[in-house]
Each structure stands twice: as C-alpha cells, then as structure tokens.
Scaffold this motif. Structure first.
Motif, short mmCIF file in Angstrom:
data_model
loop_
_atom_site.label_atom_id
_atom_site.label_comp_id
_atom_site.label_asym_id
_atom_site.label_seq_id
_atom_site.Cartn_x
_atom_site.Cartn_y
_atom_site.Cartn_z
N THR A 23 115.10 20.88 10.51
CA THR A 23 114.99 20.70 9.07
C THR A 23 116.02 21.57 8.38
O THR A 23 116.45 22.59 8.91
N GLU A 24 116.41 21.14 7.21
CA GLU A 24 117.39 21.88 6.43
C GLU A 24 117.01 21.76 4.97
O GLU A 24 116.57 20.70 4.51
N SER A 25 117.16 22.84 4.24
CA SER A 25 116.88 22.78 2.82
C SER A 25 117.97 23.55 2.07
O SER A 25 118.54 24.50 2.58
#
Length: 58
Positions: A23-25
């Motif tokens: 995941t990346e934010s």
C-alpha cells in the motif's frame, strides 16, 4: 554387436511466485492564514503576529 546405453532424464521445474500486498499513501498539506491588521497608525487590537514554533510552525 555394439553396446548401447539409453539414458532417460525427467526434469521437473517448479516456479513459485509470491505476491505481497503493498500500500502507498500520499498526503499534501497546505495551510494559509490571512489577517487584516489595519495600518500602523490604526492597528487592529485583535491582530497579533504568528509565533512560529518548530519547523512547521506548530
């Protein structure tokens, strides 16, 4: 008569692929304060300079 040798080779290759969730934010924060402080001759008493604490002004 000629001697003959036959060699049978069975090769099995197993290719395993493992996937993991990634995941990346990203967060972009921008803030601005605008104050109407009047003029030097007639300053607004409720207007005061911002005091900066720390790198981000918190």
């Amino acid at each position: 008569m000629h001697p003959t040798h036959i060699r049978n080779v069975n090769r099995h290759i197993t290719h395993n692929q493992h996937y993991f969730p990634v995941t990346e934010s990203t967060e972009d924060v921008y803030s601005e304060n605008t104050r109407n402080c009047g003029t030097p001759e007639n300053p607004n008493p409720d207007c005061f300079p911002l005091r900066r604490r720390g790198f981000f002004g918190f």
